[in-house]
Design a protein around this motif. Structure first.
Motif, PDB file in Angstrom:
ATOM      1  N   UNK A   1      -6.434  -3.083   1.561  1.00  0.00           N
ATOM      2  CA  UNK A   1      -7.869  -3.008   1.289  1.00  0.00           C
ATOM      3  C   UNK A   1      -8.041  -2.419  -0.096  1.00  0.00           C
ATOM      4  N   UNK A   2      -9.153  -1.720  -0.304  1.00  0.00           N
ATOM      5  CA  UNK A   2      -9.399  -1.144  -1.640  1.00  0.00           C
ATOM      6  C   UNK A   2      -8.264  -0.188  -2.026  1.00  0.00           C
ATOM      7  N   UNK A   3      -7.977   0.726  -1.118  1.00  0.00           N
ATOM      8  CA  UNK A   3      -6.769   1.547  -1.261  1.00  0.00           C
ATOM      9  C   UNK A   3      -5.805   1.089  -0.181  1.00  0.00           C
ATOM     10  N   UNK A   4      -4.582   0.761  -0.564  1.00  0.00           N
ATOM     11  CA  UNK A   4      -3.595   0.350   0.432  1.00  0.00           C
ATOM     12  C   UNK A   4      -2.839   1.583   0.920  1.00  0.00           C
ATOM     13  N   UNK A   5      -2.411   1.507   2.153  1.00  0.00           N
ATOM     14  CA  UNK A   5      -1.728   2.635   2.753  1.00  0.00           C
ATOM     15  C   UNK A   5      -0.415   2.144   3.365  1.00  0.00           C
TER      16      UNK A   5
ATOM     17  N   UNK B   1      -3.436   2.541  -5.258  1.00  0.00           N
ATOM     18  CA  UNK B   1      -4.762   2.227  -5.789  1.00  0.00           C
ATOM     19  C   UNK B   1      -4.768   1.061  -6.767  1.00  0.00           C
ATOM     20  N   UNK B   2      -3.823   0.153  -6.609  1.00  0.00           N
ATOM     21  CA  UNK B   2      -3.861  -1.058  -7.445  1.00  0.00           C
ATOM     22  C   UNK B   2      -4.674  -2.121  -6.726  1.00  0.00           C
ATOM     23  N   UNK B   3      -5.044  -3.163  -7.455  1.00  0.00           N
ATOM     24  CA  UNK B   3      -5.784  -4.274  -6.831  1.00  0.00           C
ATOM     25  C   UNK B   3      -7.230  -4.324  -7.283  1.00  0.00           C
ATOM     26  N   UNK B   4      -7.859  -5.469  -7.042  1.00  0.00           N
ATOM     27  CA  UNK B   4      -9.269  -5.655  -7.396  1.00  0.00           C
ATOM     28  C   UNK B   4      -9.997  -6.324  -6.230  1.00  0.00           C
ATOM     29  N   UNK B   5     -11.302  -6.072  -6.169  1.00  0.00           N
ATOM     30  CA  UNK B   5     -12.132  -6.602  -5.076  1.00  0.00           C
ATOM     31  C   UNK B   5     -12.009  -8.126  -4.952  1.00  0.00           C
TER      32      UNK B   5
END
Ligand code: ATP
Ligand code: TZE
Length: 377
Positions: free
Chosen positions: A277-281, A292-296
């Protein structure tokens, strides 16, 4: 005189999306749990969660700050403002240093070398919506995909591969049989298995299949969006599709609950749990990585999650001795590719193409530069 007001760095707390514990237990009682907690099983106490880091890039030259503050006429106010800014910058430097130190524990170089040295083979039993993109993404990392889902051949295919993806995206009765055969074969041979419970909350068939697979196969990694993982964990049956529900979004308020949920699930399944998701876990039940990588926009094309399943399978197939680190690297790499693609793309169509371009050029040096990984215990 110009007045400068330093705004508070942390956002105001938002109302919790999860009900307090008493209400939760009421909800849970009416659901069939896939992982019911044992009466005497100690549950981990909630761990304190660090406040989100302030998104402030420390300027290289503090003199620049001081000279800009020259526009403040009053000496006392100028000095006061300057020292406040110094304080904020120092804290951010410390945070960045800490993050860099924590990240050093993942040896990106070794992980990428292992993938590109041997030709890792990945067997995918996946959905017909995104199958082609998954195969191309596996090729992009330098591994070799084979998509095969007929029960007549899956055991042989799994036997010659390093890892297996089981993705429930377009479930059929025949493929359930194939999934069980392939999963058991992989377990017997010690090959690694990734499970994606796509849209598990959408139908009874999916939910029952997920329960059957989890009972009969040991998965090394289980990846899903927050709604899918919540459904597995809580047994909730409020229907939704293959995308995460807006109400389930992970926020600073429910992060602690989500971390605990992922850790408990990892311990029960003995799998690395990945919630995207927005923050991956990513967690193995002890260590936890927040990415905290990635974009919407990655959620605006179908299959970024399915592609990530393939990438994860490639990374762990080549790095069976460091599964948690390999999964974390794969998840962060995918996010970095999304960030690059967003810069280059003109819309969602070209986003996918640039995503693949980026993955085919991904390497340890790019990871060192761009990964946003925070580790916790
Ligand atoms: N809001 C967001 N901000 C940044 N990255 C995101 C966001 N939403 C998803 N992603 C990224 O997109 C990728 C896929 O995650 P997502 O949770 O959308 O999977 P999914 O719902 O299983 O996808 P699909 O079913 O379409 O394959 C991950 O790399 C994740 O980090
Ligand atoms: C849209 C869709 N429907 C079933 S699988 C799939 C691809 C994303 O999971």
């Amino acid at each position: 005189m110009i007045q400068i007001r330093l705004s508070h760095p942390f956002p105001h707390p938002q109302p919790s999306l999860f009900p307090p514990p008493q209400q939760q237990s009421k909800i849970k009682r009416s659901r069939q749990l896939l992982f019911p907690p044992k009466q005497d099983e100690p549950q981990d106490p909630p761990q304190p969660v660090a406040a989100k880091s302030l998104m402030l890039k420390p300027p290289k030259d503090l003199f620049t700050v001081y000279s800009i503050l020259g526009i403040i006429k009053c000496e006392k106010i100028r000095q006061y403002t300057f020292f406040n800014i110094c304080g904020i910058i120092c804290n951010e430097c410390k945070r960045q240093e800490k993050r860099r130190n924590q990240m050093k524990r993942i040896d990106f170089e070794r992980i990428f070398d292992n993938i590109r040295r041997d030709q890792t083979m990945v067997h995918c039993i996946t959905n017909y919506v995104t199958i082609n993109d998954v195969a191309n993404m596996i090729l992009a990392i330098g591994a070799s995909p084979i998509m095969a889902d007929d029960w007549m051949e899956v055991r042989e295919i799994t036997a010659m591969c390093d890892s297996l993806v089981i993705n429930m995206g377009t479930l059929k009765q025949n493929t359930v049989r194939s999934m069980l055969l392939a999963g058991k074969e992989a377990n017997q041979r010690g090959h690694l298995v990734v499970f994606d419970p796509v849209g598990v909350g959408a139908s009874r068939f999916r939910k029952e299949t997920a329960a059957k697979l989890l009972k009969q196969i040991h998965f090394n990694v289980i990846r899903g969006n927050i709604s899918e993982i919540k459904t597995l964990y809580e047994g909730s049956d409020d229907g939704y599709g293959v995308d995460a529900k807006k109400d389930d979004a992970v926020t600073e308020d429910n992060l602690e609950y989500v971390i605990q949920m992922a850790k408990n699930m990892a311990k029960k399944t003995k799998a690395v749990i990945v919630i995207t998701g927005k923050t991956d876990l990513v967690t193995d039940g002890q260590q936890i990585y927040l990415i905290d990588n990635g974009v919407l926009d990655m959620s605006r094309i179908t299959g970024t999650g399915c592609m990530l399943d393939g990438v994860i399978a490639g990374f762990i197939g080549a790095n069976p001795d460091q599964i948690l680190e390999a999964v974390t690297t794969a998840v962060s790499a995918m996010g970095i590719c999304g960030e690059y693609a967003k810069e280059k793309a003109e819309g969602t169509g070209t986003l996918k193409v640039h995503l693949m371009d980026a993955m085919s050029n991904m390497n340890a040096e790019w990871m060192e530069r761009s990964s946003q990984i925070e580790s916790k215990c």
